[in-house]
Write an enzyme that holds these catalytic residues in place. Structure first.
Site, PDB file in Angstrom:
ATOM      1  N   ARG A 168      85.967  88.290 -36.183  1.00 43.91           N
ATOM      2  CA  ARG A 168      86.466  89.489 -36.739  1.00 43.91           C
ATOM      3  C   ARG A 168      86.994  88.881 -38.150  1.00 43.91           C
ATOM      4  O   ARG A 168      87.871  87.876 -38.053  1.00 43.91           O
ATOM      5  CB  ARG A 168      87.319  90.524 -36.063  1.00 43.91           C
ATOM      6  CG  ARG A 168      87.774  91.544 -36.672  1.00 43.91           C
ATOM      7  CD  ARG A 168      88.868  92.294 -36.008  1.00 43.91           C
ATOM      8  NE  ARG A 168      88.712  93.863 -36.399  1.00 43.91           N
ATOM      9  CZ  ARG A 168      89.923  94.431 -36.325  1.00 43.91           C
ATOM     10  NH1 ARG A 168      90.929  93.910 -35.816  1.00 43.91           N
ATOM     11  NH2 ARG A 168      89.782  95.648 -36.693  1.00 43.91           N
TER      12      ARG A 168
ATOM     13  N   HIS B 175      91.836  96.657 -28.030  1.00 48.13           N
ATOM     14  CA  HIS B 175      92.801  95.416 -28.057  1.00 48.13           C
ATOM     15  C   HIS B 175      93.594  95.263 -26.880  1.00 48.13           C
ATOM     16  O   HIS B 175      93.998  96.428 -26.033  1.00 48.13           O
ATOM     17  CB  HIS B 175      93.820  95.680 -29.231  1.00 48.13           C
ATOM     18  CG  HIS B 175      93.028  95.765 -30.650  1.00 48.13           C
ATOM     19  ND1 HIS B 175      92.300  94.732 -31.073  1.00 48.13           N
ATOM     20  CD2 HIS B 175      93.107  96.777 -31.255  1.00 48.13           C
ATOM     21  CE1 HIS B 175      91.835  95.239 -32.099  1.00 48.13           C
ATOM     22  NE2 HIS B 175      92.172  96.585 -32.384  1.00 48.13           N
TER      23      HIS B 175
ATOM     24  N   HIS C  47      85.391 100.637 -37.581  1.00 44.86           N
ATOM     25  CA  HIS C  47      86.344 102.126 -37.890  1.00 44.86           C
ATOM     26  C   HIS C  47      85.572 102.789 -39.005  1.00 44.86           C
ATOM     27  O   HIS C  47      86.464 103.194 -39.976  1.00 44.86           O
ATOM     28  CB  HIS C  47      87.683 101.730 -37.856  1.00 44.86           C
ATOM     29  CG  HIS C  47      88.483 101.035 -37.006  1.00 44.86           C
ATOM     30  ND1 HIS C  47      88.049 101.151 -35.627  1.00 44.86           N
ATOM     31  CD2 HIS C  47      89.255 100.209 -37.002  1.00 44.86           C
ATOM     32  CE1 HIS C  47      88.888 100.469 -35.044  1.00 44.86           C
ATOM     33  NE2 HIS C  47      89.589  99.769 -35.803  1.00 44.86           N
TER      34      HIS C  47
ATOM     35  N   TYR D 186      86.546  94.197 -41.241  1.00 42.39           N
ATOM     36  CA  TYR D 186      87.166  95.626 -41.269  1.00 42.39           C
ATOM     37  C   TYR D 186      87.723  95.633 -42.772  1.00 42.39           C
ATOM     38  O   TYR D 186      88.481  95.215 -43.129  1.00 42.39           O
ATOM     39  CB  TYR D 186      88.445  95.349 -40.492  1.00 42.39           C
ATOM     40  CG  TYR D 186      89.236  96.617 -40.286  1.00 42.39           C
ATOM     41  CD1 TYR D 186      89.033  97.914 -40.809  1.00 42.39           C
ATOM     42  CD2 TYR D 186      90.629  96.639 -39.895  1.00 42.39           C
ATOM     43  CE1 TYR D 186      89.600  99.038 -40.615  1.00 42.39           C
ATOM     44  CE2 TYR D 186      91.388  97.433 -39.753  1.00 42.39           C
ATOM     45  CZ  TYR D 186      91.048  98.816 -40.116  1.00 42.39           C
ATOM     46  OH  TYR D 186      92.030  99.960 -39.779  1.00 42.39           O
TER      47      TYR D 186
ATOM     48  N   ASN E  49     100.341 100.616 -34.573  1.00 42.21           N
ATOM     49  CA  ASN E  49     100.434 100.904 -35.872  1.00 42.21           C
ATOM     50  C   ASN E  49     100.311 102.505 -36.244  1.00 42.21           C
ATOM     51  O   ASN E  49      99.924 102.719 -37.276  1.00 42.21           O
ATOM     52  CB  ASN E  49      99.553 100.048 -37.019  1.00 42.21           C
ATOM     53  CG  ASN E  49     100.149  98.702 -36.910  1.00 42.21           C
ATOM     54  OD1 ASN E  49     101.097  98.128 -36.874  1.00 42.21           O
ATOM     55  ND2 ASN E  49      98.845  97.715 -36.941  1.00 42.21           N
TER      56      ASN E  49
ATOM     57  N   HIS F 269      85.476  98.704 -28.670  1.00 41.70           N
ATOM     58  CA  HIS F 269      86.640  98.403 -29.310  1.00 41.70           C
ATOM     59  C   HIS F 269      87.930  98.835 -28.925  1.00 41.70           C
ATOM     60  O   HIS F 269      88.268  99.802 -29.066  1.00 41.70           O
ATOM     61  CB  HIS F 269      86.672  98.945 -30.944  1.00 41.70           C
ATOM     62  CG  HIS F 269      87.545  98.424 -31.964  1.00 41.70           C
ATOM     63  ND1 HIS F 269      86.914  97.629 -32.971  1.00 41.70           N
ATOM     64  CD2 HIS F 269      88.850  98.270 -31.903  1.00 41.70           C
ATOM     65  CE1 HIS F 269      87.913  96.863 -33.886  1.00 41.70           C
ATOM     66  NE2 HIS F 269      89.181  97.338 -33.272  1.00 41.70           N
TER      67      HIS F 269
ATOM     68  N   ASP G  47      89.498 102.382 -29.646  1.00 42.93           N
ATOM     69  CA  ASP G  47      90.724 101.551 -30.360  1.00 42.93           C
ATOM     70  C   ASP G  47      91.907 101.501 -29.594  1.00 42.93           C
ATOM     71  O   ASP G  47      93.036 101.343 -30.325  1.00 42.93           O
ATOM     72  CB  ASP G  47      90.846 101.950 -31.745  1.00 42.93           C
ATOM     73  CG  ASP G  47      91.873 101.233 -32.610  1.00 42.93           C
ATOM     74  OD1 ASP G  47      91.562  99.959 -32.525  1.00 42.93           O
ATOM     75  OD2 ASP G  47      92.278 101.433 -33.352  1.00 42.93           O
TER      76      ASP G  47
ATOM     77  N   TYR H 101     103.387  93.668 -36.768  1.00 42.40           N
ATOM     78  CA  TYR H 101     103.725  94.729 -35.465  1.00 42.40           C
ATOM     79  C   TYR H 101     104.052  93.712 -34.400  1.00 42.40           C
ATOM     80  O   TYR H 101     103.543  92.661 -34.157  1.00 42.40           O
ATOM     81  CB  TYR H 101     102.659  95.869 -35.166  1.00 42.40           C
ATOM     82  CG  TYR H 101     101.364  94.915 -34.856  1.00 42.40           C
ATOM     83  CD1 TYR H 101     101.163  95.033 -33.297  1.00 42.40           C
ATOM     84  CD2 TYR H 101     100.387  94.850 -35.695  1.00 42.40           C
ATOM     85  CE1 TYR H 101      99.985  94.394 -33.054  1.00 42.40           C
ATOM     86  CE2 TYR H 101      99.123  94.402 -35.221  1.00 42.40           C
ATOM     87  CZ  TYR H 101      98.915  94.193 -33.734  1.00 42.40           C
ATOM     88  OH  TYR H 101      97.790  93.852 -33.323  1.00 42.40           O
TER      89      TYR H 101
END
Length: 296
Positions: A120, A29, A175, A151, A247, A27, A242, A45
């Site tokens: 997702r 990004h 998560h 999620y 954030n 996981h 992650d 964001y």
């Protein structure tokens, strides 16, 4: 107005834990270059560039070799950035896309060719521009053999469990399924998670401890949840950093070397750790098993 989020720690520490050969970060990004890829107007964001090359350099420090790129919520249901990354790094990365309901069968087939293995969705309580659960889209991607990655938000898995289990797809929960870690393994959402795991169709990501606990590292209250999941269904767990930890405004940014070292306590058995870091993601995401994956 979207907020500018802080960047990840630029100096990842070499972990004390030696990861097995072929270990997968399931996981992450990626963002940018910003000159080519604009953030979605509804994004919560804006992030600095988090480029593949920066992440790959961190992998070398941590002892990772492959990763799953989850299309960032900042881009909304626009998969051009994910497609470009997978085109450039076909051996290193697999993908999970954010799909609009208008995605065609041809587009889904092309994403599959590039290495996308799931789509997702999220609980609308998260806000932002990530698609909400869609039975129509889930059906489209089931034809391609993709899973649904979902999620939840702070324990609302209970509200979505039946809806998820009615889908034809394998289900992957982000998560720690967003169970509030400070409320422990007796929380109704954690008990719901265990029941879902018993179906044999559900996977969980041991990722983002900062997403299920609002405190700072080392996220000690997450450990009992991790250990309970490892005892319950080690064959359907994967792990992820992650990165780049968007954030995290106003919170302590974790060092990714420290996140790796949490595995020593979460998964103390080397064979089980090998399963979660290598064998399981190879099964779920279609990575080629390493020729000689040692265990660590």
């Amino acid at each position: 107005m979207p907020k500018q989020v802080p960047p990840p720690d630029p100096n990842p520490r070499k972990p004390n834990l030696r990861l097995p050969a072929g270990a997968v970060d399931s996981h992450i990004h990626l963002f940018g270059p910003s000159s080519q890829y604009a953030f979605h107007p509804d994004s919560r964001y804006v992030s600095e560039d988090a480029l593949p090359e920066t992440y790959i350099a961190m992998q070398e420090v941590l002892g990772l070799t492959r990763a799953v790129v989850v299309s960032g919520g900042g881009y909304g249901p626009d998969f051009r950035h994910l497609s470009a990354v997978l085109e450039r790094f076909p051996e290193r990365f697999r993908g999970v896309a954010l799909l609009p309901e208008t995605a065609s069968a041809a587009e889904i087939r092309n994403l599959d060719r590039l290495g996308v293995r799931g789509a997702r969705f999220h609980s609308p309580k998260h806000g932002g521009s990530i698609p909400e659960l869609s039975k129509q889209t889930a059906s489209k991607i089931a034809d391609q053999g993709w899973h649904v990655q979902f999620y939840p938000y702070r324990g609302d898995l209970v509200e979505y469990a039946d809806q998820l289990m009615d889908l034809p797809n394998v289900i992957v929960l982000d998560h720690f399924a967003s169970v509030p870690a400070e409320e422990g393994v007796d929380h109704p959402s954690f008990q719901t998670l265990l029941r879902m795991l018993d179906s044999g169709r559900v996977w969980v990501k041991l990722s983002g401890p900062m997403r299920c606990f609002q405190g700072d590292p080392p996220y000690a209250c997450v450990t009992p949840m991790a250990q309970a999941l490892v005892r319950h269904a080690p064959e359907r767990l994967v792990w992820g950093t992650d990165w780049p930890h968007v954030n995290m405004t106003g919170r302590v940014m974790p060092n990714d070397g420290d996140l790796v070292d949490l595995l020593a306590e979460w998964v103390p058995d080397p064979e089980t750790r090998h399963r979660i870091l290598v064998a399981n993601p190879c099964e779920l995401y279609g990575f080629e098993p390493p020729a000689a994956a040692g265990q660590g």
